[in-house]
Each structure stands twice: as C-alpha cells, then as structure tokens.
Scaffold this active site. Structure first.
Site, PDB file in Angstrom:
ATOM      1  CB  THR A 128      -0.943   0.001   1.215  1.00 43.26           C
ATOM      2  OG1 THR A 128      -0.183  -0.147   2.409  1.00 43.26           O
ATOM      3  CG2 THR A 128      -1.937  -1.131   1.108  1.00 43.26           C
ATOM      4  CB  THR A 135      -0.924  -2.136  10.380  1.00 48.01           C
ATOM      5  OG1 THR A 135      -1.701  -1.499  11.328  1.00 48.01           O
ATOM      6  CG2 THR A 135      -1.768  -2.290   9.130  1.00 48.01           C
ATOM      7  CE  LYS A 166      -0.700  -3.304   4.641  1.00 43.73           C
ATOM      8  NZ  LYS A 166      -0.818  -1.847   4.788  1.00 43.73           N
ATOM      9  CG  ASN A 210       0.034   8.653   8.521  1.00 40.93           C
ATOM     10  OD1 ASN A 210      -0.568   7.735   7.983  1.00 40.93           O
ATOM     11  ND2 ASN A 210       1.305   8.564   8.881  1.00 40.93           N
ATOM     12  CD  GLU A 223       1.967   5.265   6.288  1.00 41.13           C
ATOM     13  OE1 GLU A 223       1.620   5.957   7.259  1.00 41.13           O
ATOM     14  OE2 GLU A 223       1.177   4.630   5.578  1.00 41.13           O
TER      15      GLU A 223
END
Lengths: 383, 383
Positions: free
Chosen positions: B146, B179, B168, B378, B259
């Site tokens: 993603t 996650t 992932k 985010n 991220e």
C-alpha cells in the site's frame, strides 16, 4: 488578576535570568491569611521532579503559605544538588515571608536533566518577594510561561467569595495530570479537607481529561490555597462549582495553546456502560496519531476513530457503533453513514462524538491535532 | 522468491484496478500440498475487518489451502455487503483452486469504511488464479503493497526444509499485531498444532514488538501454511528457529519502511524484574511522541525517556535508572551522566538502552521517529 483576584493574596513575577530568552521566569504567590488551608494534587508519573517530591510533603498537612515557581528548568533527574536547591528555595521563601519552609510549595518547569543556576534562582526569589503586590497576578502568570504563547488566568465569583487561578502548560500535556503548573486561590473560609474534595472533584473532569499528546510530565502540580479573607464559608456545592469553573476555564486554555496545534478536538463518548469505559475510549481516540494527523489534514477519516475504539476494553458491539464528526453522522451502526465530504474541518474546534450504545455514561477528553509545527517544536527543544 | 521459495506453493500478483494508482492490488498464494496444515494469528483489535472475521473461522481447524489478498480497501465497517464480498471471494478462490471456501483465508488492506468494486476484485481473483506460478512470490509480494515503498520478502533455510514469507505494512504499525498482512510458507512436514506453536512463539517477540506509531489496525493477519512437499519433518526447535528467522527479518523490514520515518529506534530495556515489565517500559518509550520527535531532530533529550518510563507500573527505583543513547551513558543512577552532546543521532538506527536495575529480564521494542513526513503522509490518506 487571576491568583490575586481573591482577597488575602499577593503575587509577583520577575526575571531571574534562568531563561536564555530573558523573559520573566520566577513567580511567587503568598497567602496572607488569616487562613492557610490548602490542598494539592501532583503528577502520577513515578519519575517525579525534586520540587514535586518536596511539595507532596509540604502540602500533606493541608497548610501552605506560599507557592514559588520557576521556569527555565524542571529540576528533575538533576541529582542531590537538585533536591538541595528545592529545599534551599523553600527555606528562603519561608524566611522572606515569615513562615516555615514546610509551608512552601515549590514548582519548576523546563528541561528534564538540566541543572540551572542556584544563585540566579535564589536571587530571583528575593526579587519576587520584594515585588509582591496585591495586583501581582498578571506578572506571576507571565513568569511561569515556557512554550506557552499566552498567559492563562481565570476567575470565578461565588456568593461572597472568589476563586482565581493561573496555569502554564503547552506540551507534554496528558493526564494524571496534563503537564501543567496551576495555582488556585480563594478567599473563602474552608477546611483543608473541603478544599481537597473540591480540588479532586474538579481536576478529575478537567485537567485529567486534557490529553494533548499522551505524554505525562514529571512536574505537574495543582495547588489550591484558601485565605479565608472574605469571611464567607460557602456551601460545599458552591465551593465545588467555583473551583470547577476555574479549572475548566484553565484546562480549555491549555488545549487552545498546545504546542503547534491547529485544532482543539473534543472526543465525546456517549452511551457507555460506565464512566471509566467512556474515558478509556475517549482517551484511546485522543492518543491516536493517525486520527490526529488526519484532523490536521482536514481529512474526515472516521475509520481511524473506530480502529482506536477497538483497542479498548470498553463494552460495545462493533456493529452498533455510531460516529459523528462535527455533527455529520459518518458512521451509523458500524457501517458508512452520511457522506464524509459533508464534514467541515476548517474550524479550530472539532467535535468527535462516539455512541457506544452500551449504557448511559459519558465523558469528554480534549486533545489536539498532530501537526508539522508540533513535530518542529518538539524536535529541537533542548538544543 | 519469498512465499514460493518452499516447494509446493504457487503464487501470483495482478492488477485488478482497485487502486487508483493502477499498481498491482490482488495476490493469491496456493498450497499444492500434499499437506494443507496451517496456523494463523490475527489483530487483537475488537473492531475487526470482515476478512479477519471470515479468516478466523476458516483457519480455526488448522487447514488452509489458499490465501487471497487485496490492497485498495480494508473492507472494514463496510456493512453487510462487505462481509458478502469476503465470502464471495473465498468461494471463488475455492472454485478456482479446487478446495472449499472454508479453506481460504482472505486478507484486505487499505482505507477503513470504504467500499470497493466487487466486480473488479472478483475479476482480479480470476486473473490471479490464471497467473499462479511456482516463481510467483515476487509478484504476490508486490501486489500487497500500500504505502510500502519496497516489497518485503524473506527466506530461511532449515535442515532439508525451507520457510518463506512476504509482508506488507508501513503505517498503523502497532502490536498485537503491527498493521500487517504476512503470509508464511514452508515445505516442512508439520501438524497444525506444531505450526501454531512455532508461529505464536515467533510473533510474540517479532511482529508484536514492532510499534511504529502506537496505532493498531483492524486487518492484521499472519498466516503460516505447510505443504509438506520436502518430505522432511523438522525437530520443533528447528522449525521454530526458521519461522522466527523469517518473522524477525520481515519485522525489521517493516520498521525500516515505516511511513515517513527518518530513524529506526530499538528501545532496549534490561535489568527488568520480568519480561512483561521490560515490554511495558519499552513500549511506553516507543510510543512517546515527544521522545520520537526529539530523535527526528537529533536531540538527545533523555529526560523524555525517563518521563515515559515513569508512566509504567514496572518495578524500578527512579534513582537507580540508567539510560544510554547510541552507547553514550547520558543518565546514570537517575542523574546526568556523560555529555549528551557526545550522542551521534545521524545514523538511521538508534539504540536507546534503559537499565531498570530491578532484575534479569529484558526486551526490545522497535519504533520509528516522529517526523514531518509522517504527519504529511497521514494527514491526507483518504482524500
């Protein structure tokens, strides 16, 4: 006016040179009586700064004559010299104001693990004592600011008595307590036990429900002193109401001035099986970085709200959950509701409402969004 | 190679058009046997996505023939149609691969509360089935990305058997589990109970100790399938070691690709009274926004480490605490130690070591710094 709004108090704020900025950094608040009743609550962090360790003992008997506060250093993890400095500060305030060191509460704020000048602090205390004035509340409130952009003061009028208060706090704001130094004063006639009850009831639903960044400080102190100078002994409910009003006002000001924040977010949980459940859910959402970043970006990403709710132990059925953002019911019964595009996240104040459909209890926790400015301010605080 | 490194597996990754970017978004991994033994662990979030609710039941009997995964939508809080889509996906995979729907694990990742095209997903499943290949591991690993910037694959060789895996995960990375979607494969001969023991032992100290941002997802799934195609039945310790090696490798890759992160931070707690204490302390520091922002700013602000330690229930004496940052003992016995200016925070990997001096247990939790890029990525994910 703040802490000098009630009769029987003098205050001062001076520049001792502890802050590199040259701004005022030492404040003193003195209760001239006739009473010296007091109550206090402190951080629940187990790594407590020296002033907290000192003040817990000083206030334990319900009597406080003076509160001395410095910014420019937290005096936490500063070794034995740090505790000696707190002790010396209290001794000096006692000498200057005519009370014992054990009647003096000491508060410090600033960088942890950083030792500041003993001489500058004690000279500052002498200067503050010389500057004490019945209208010194403003000066005192200004001298306790760190990264605060405005001084925080509040006053509530009771029936024949007054409650005043000042607060500092802009970061490391999370409860038990949010990072803050708060001095509250009243000219009501009250016993220490009555003050304690009023203070704990008020902080439980105000300062303890501010959670700007989930980080708990080592120095948090909220102290309430009663001078009795009004001669009025209020009913318990009236005293509670006035103390609560000042605490709620100051708590809201802390959120509004949180470091780098663009939004003040009220996370309202209703339909909870218990108040504890409501607080747990509200706090979980208030601490969710992904949701907080989404609010900064004005992105009505309600899935992040539910993901945070799901990490709690509160009673709820996922398929019964409702979420609204600023009045738009984006999630109804665990499924998409109104179009998230209808949510207006431009205003500074954001209201997230979560209905657990599990009972009648509710609670609100205030937080802030997670912004570039928050990262910026907190990425270079000590350097 | 990853999931197709062990014998007995085929995989594929295709573009179904679920992602606006046009990148691959549907992956399929099929176990051709002879065995179909399996074990799985899922998010402990109580708001579970439809695919998790389905897969928990599908894998409960210890037998899984295929795992189908899509990016482009989490299929969480999408209403009854969402669950029907998960069911239809499993049915279709069963038809195409010659097993029952109840032997198919379904994984989805993407935005919560967002419904995506049923037709596109099912067409993608058909295309993936047609593309299944014994060297399809790379394509499958790519299709589950993603916000990941690189595909994450790992292989460990045992004595006569192999374990492979793909993962992932780049945000909403916090345990139980971080996650992530993870598919692990092995050609070892093993019973479901043996796989379950190996998988739980491995995830407890790998994926469960990655805590990039404190946010727990609704879709986390880690599934391990054994084909038995090697004909080798390893000793339990050897199977555990190989599964652990692949999980540890993938977990480290998740942290490295989080991220917006500039730093990967290992929070190492030693001298704890129990492993639970060590994990609690490490996680508290790993979730402290102020400390994480300081690392981003290369500010060796060790006071924030101690403030986070103080919020835990772990056994320790504040005046016994030691903290080192990248090998510099900045805090010794609760007081300033070596000069923080000696700490070099330029390298991507940062090691914070906290000695509680309360026992012999230890644990390490991995996290990332809090950066402008994290906030940026985010703050506009769903828009």
């Amino acid at each position: 006016m703040s802490v000098t709004a009630p009769a029987g108090f003098r205050a001062a704020g001076v520049t001792a040179g502890l802050k590199a900025s040259g701004r005022p950094d030492v404040a003193l608040v003195v209760n001239d009586g006739p009473l010296d009743a007091a109550a206090a609550v402190y951080t629940s962090n187990r790594c407590k700064a020296h002033p907290v360790l000192w003040s817990e003992r000083a206030s334990a008997d319900g009597h406080v004559r003076a509160v001395v506060l410095n910014s420019g250093g937290a005096n936490c993890f500063t070794g034995p010299a740090g505790f000696q400095l707190t002790h010396a500060t209290a001794e000096l305030v006692g000498e200057l104001t005519g009370c014992g060191a054990a009647d003096v509460v000491v508060c410090s704020t600033g960088l942890i693990g950083y030792s500041f000048s003993r001489e500058k602090l004690l000279d500052g205390v002498r200067a503050a004592s010389a500057a004490l004035a019945a209208d010194g509340g403003d000066a005192a409130a200004t001298a306790i600011m760190t990264t605060d952009t405005v001084s925080k003061q509040a006053v509530a009028a009771g029936d024949g008595f007054t409650v005043g208060g000042m607060a500092k706090g802009a970061g490391m704001l999370a409860p038990g307590l949010a990072t803050m130094l708060v001095v509250l004063t009243t000219d009501a006639v009250a016993e220490p036990a009555e003050l304690d009850a009023a203070l704990r009831a008020a902080t439980r639903t105000t300062f303890d429900r501010v959670d700007s960044d989930g980080c708990m400080s080592t120095n948090d102190t909220v102290v309430l002193m009663a001078s009795g100078a009004s001669g009025v002994r209020p009913r318990a409910a009236d005293l509670h109401a006035a103390v609560h009003a000042v605490c709620a006002d100051l708590a809201r000001r802390l959120v509004a001035d949180a470091e780098g924040a663009d939004h003040d977010i009220a996370v309202e949980v209703v339909g909870a099986a218990s108040e504890d459940d409501a607080v747990e859910v509200a706090r979980s959402v208030a601490r969710n970085n992904l949701f907080k970043a989404a609010v900064f970006g004005k992105d009505p990403n309600w899935g992040r709200v539910l993901a945070a709710v799901g990490t709690t132990r509160a009673a709820f059925d996922p398929l019964a959950l409702d979420v609204s953002l600023n009045g738009v019911a984006v999630c109804v019964a665990g499924a998409p509701g109104e179009d998230p595009a209808l949510v207006d996240l431009d205003p500074r104040e954001v209201r997230v409402r979560i209905d657990l459909h599990a009972g009648g209890a509710e609670a609100t926790v205030w937080t802030n969004d997670l912004t570039h400015a928050y990262v910026h301010e907190n990425s270079a605080y000590s350097t």
